[in-house]
Scaffold this active site. Structure first.
Site, PDB file in Angstrom:
ATOM      1  N   ASP A   9       0.867  -1.180   0.000  1.00 37.66           N
ATOM      2  CA  ASP A   9       0.000   0.000   0.000  1.00 37.66           C
ATOM      3  C   ASP A   9       0.904   1.231   0.000  1.00 37.66           C
ATOM      4  OD1 ASP A   9      -1.677   2.127   0.555  1.00 37.66           O
ATOM      5  OD2 ASP A   9      -2.861   1.054   2.044  1.00 37.66           O
ATOM      6  N   ASP A 104      -2.794   2.585  -5.974  1.00 45.16           N
ATOM      7  CA  ASP A 104      -1.757   2.570  -4.941  1.00 45.16           C
ATOM      8  C   ASP A 104      -1.743   1.298  -4.090  1.00 45.16           C
ATOM      9  OD1 ASP A 104      -4.101   3.000  -3.594  1.00 45.16           O
ATOM     10  OD2 ASP A 104      -3.442   4.795  -2.521  1.00 45.16           O
ATOM     11  N   GLU A 105      -2.343   0.229  -4.593  1.00 44.78           N
ATOM     12  CA  GLU A 105      -2.375  -1.016  -3.836  1.00 44.78           C
ATOM     13  C   GLU A 105      -2.198  -2.210  -4.763  1.00 44.78           C
ATOM     14  OE1 GLU A 105      -5.421  -0.573  -0.205  1.00 44.78           O
ATOM     15  OE2 GLU A 105      -6.321  -0.101  -2.132  1.00 44.78           O
TER      16      GLU A 105
END
Length: 409
Positions: A9, A104-105
């Protein structure tokens, strides 16, 4: 129960990208805005800004009040997507990426000896070092390691920024008890209220509930899936079919007029139609949303139009015109607009209208898309969008990473 998942993350991703690319922003409180206007809200904030209570959704005026030295930066979605692709490549150089969950993960399956705690931690540190070396040292990440992807995601949120948290079978479920219900993925405000009505007010009570109790609380099999995930089972992703395609835009002050709002809607719909065709889908409904503002009060107007399933830009624009004529006549200014295409089906499965020449429309749309993909998105467009060509740039929505080939401006 072995460790089977590693979850990456990236911390305050949009703001971190700006700090990586613009050294003068490093160490300073940064707020990312969709447009540079005093009447909008932050869509991201750096950790320096978060320390003052600035977060996603904080209005600009409030952010200034909380943090006098905050620097506002207009979002650059294309840059964030390009950096995202480099980050995926960097992680892939260390271990296969199983799922890209958002901009973003990402989640990585652990195999063989990687499932040993020492090896898994070493892999996580290798990923962090590779990102710093290959992409940028200011793009920090929090990594969670756990028996399944769900618990690894929870672990990644436990230590930020730049964290590394391992949840082993021996740690569970006690390690989750300090969390709030809404810290658990899949539990929002509405679901929290439902759980409360079923006597579940803490994560400890959630973990103690059996599968039948959670099914009753959720009102569906999703409750049983939650029970299994909390127990460490790795479930296959739910079958998901794209339910909608749409775009929205907060209007800058110079476009907060009816004619300008219509032009922006026209542009948004043309962009959505091109995306729809790129997915080989057709839509059976168009809906329009306009948020009006008068003084400090805001209110939304929504309308929808059913139509024969289509991906034809002209047909969709005609539906927009029908809806626009239904708009309320008001002194309030249009503040934000959005269009959404729903009732989606595969273009190969629709029934064709015997009395409409759809082949001509398909040829036109194919030619439009080919020219715009080759020479630039605004090479050819329908005239209703002319006044808004510079407006409504590409945005990054939750769990949707734009395809730069189709969606870049």
């Amino acid at each position: 129960m072995p460790l089977r998942a590693l979850y990456v993350d990236f911390n305050s991703y949009f703001a971190s990208v700006e700090q990586q690319l613009r050294p003068e922003l490093r160490g300073r409180p940064v707020g990312i805005l969709p447009v540079l206007a005093e009447t909008t809200c932050c869509i991201a904030a750096s950790y320096e800004a978060k320390a003052f209570g600035v977060k996603t959704g904080t209005p600009v005026w409030e952010a200034r009040k909380r943090c006098r030295d905050i620097v506002f930066v207009e979002a650059r979605p294309a840059v964030y997507v390009e950096l995202h692709q480099r980050l995926v490549k960097a992680v892939e150089s260390c271990t296969p990426v199983g799922q890209v969950l958002s901009i973003d993960e990402m989640a990585c399956p652990l195999m063989g000896s990687e499932r040993e705690r020492e090896k898994a931690v070493a892999l996580a540190r290798q990923i962090k070092q590779t990102i710093a070396r290959e992409v940028g040292e200011h793009l920090r990440s929090s990594i969670g390691i756990a028996p399944n992807t769900f618990l690894a995601k929870i672990a990644s949120d436990m230590q930020k920024p730049d964290g590394l948290t391992v949840l082993e079978a021996a740690d569970l479920p006690q390690a989750l008890y300090r969390l709030e219900l809404r810290d658990i993925p899949g539990i929002g405000r509405a679901m929290e209220s439902r759980l409360w009505r079923h006597g579940i007010r803490t994560v400890e009570q959630l973990c103690a509930a059996n599968a039948a109790q959670l099914r009753a609380a959720w009102g569906s099999i999703e409750g049983e899936r939650m029970h299994a995930r909390l127990a460490g089972e790795e479930l296959p992703p739910s079958d998901s079919q794209r339910a909608s395609v749409g775009h929205s835009h907060v209007l800058p002050p110079e476009l907060r007029y009816e004619a300008s709002a219509y032009s922006v809607l026209n542009r948004l719909l043309q962009k959505a139609a091109m995306r729809l065709r790129s997915y080989a889908l057709v839509a059976g409904e168009v809906s329009v949303t306009v948020r009006f503002r008068q003084h400090e009060e805001t209110w939304d107007w929504r309308a929808a139009q059913r139509l024969d399933p289509t991906a034809d830009t002209r047909a969709l624009l005609h539906a927009l015109d029908v809806l626009w004529r239904q708009r309320p006549r008001t002194r309030a200014e249009p503040f934000a607009v959005g269009v959404t295409l729903t009732q989606l089906t595969s273009a190969t499965q629709r029934s064709r209208d015997l009395f409409t020449d759809t082949e001509e429309a398909e040829r036109l749309n194919t030619a439009l898309d080919a020219i715009n993909l080759r020479y630039g998105k605004n090479t050819i467009y329908f005239g209703g969008a002319h006044a808004a060509l510079a407006a409504a740039p590409m945005r990054i929505a939750f769990q949707h990473i734009p395809d730069l080939t189709v969606e870049a401006d």
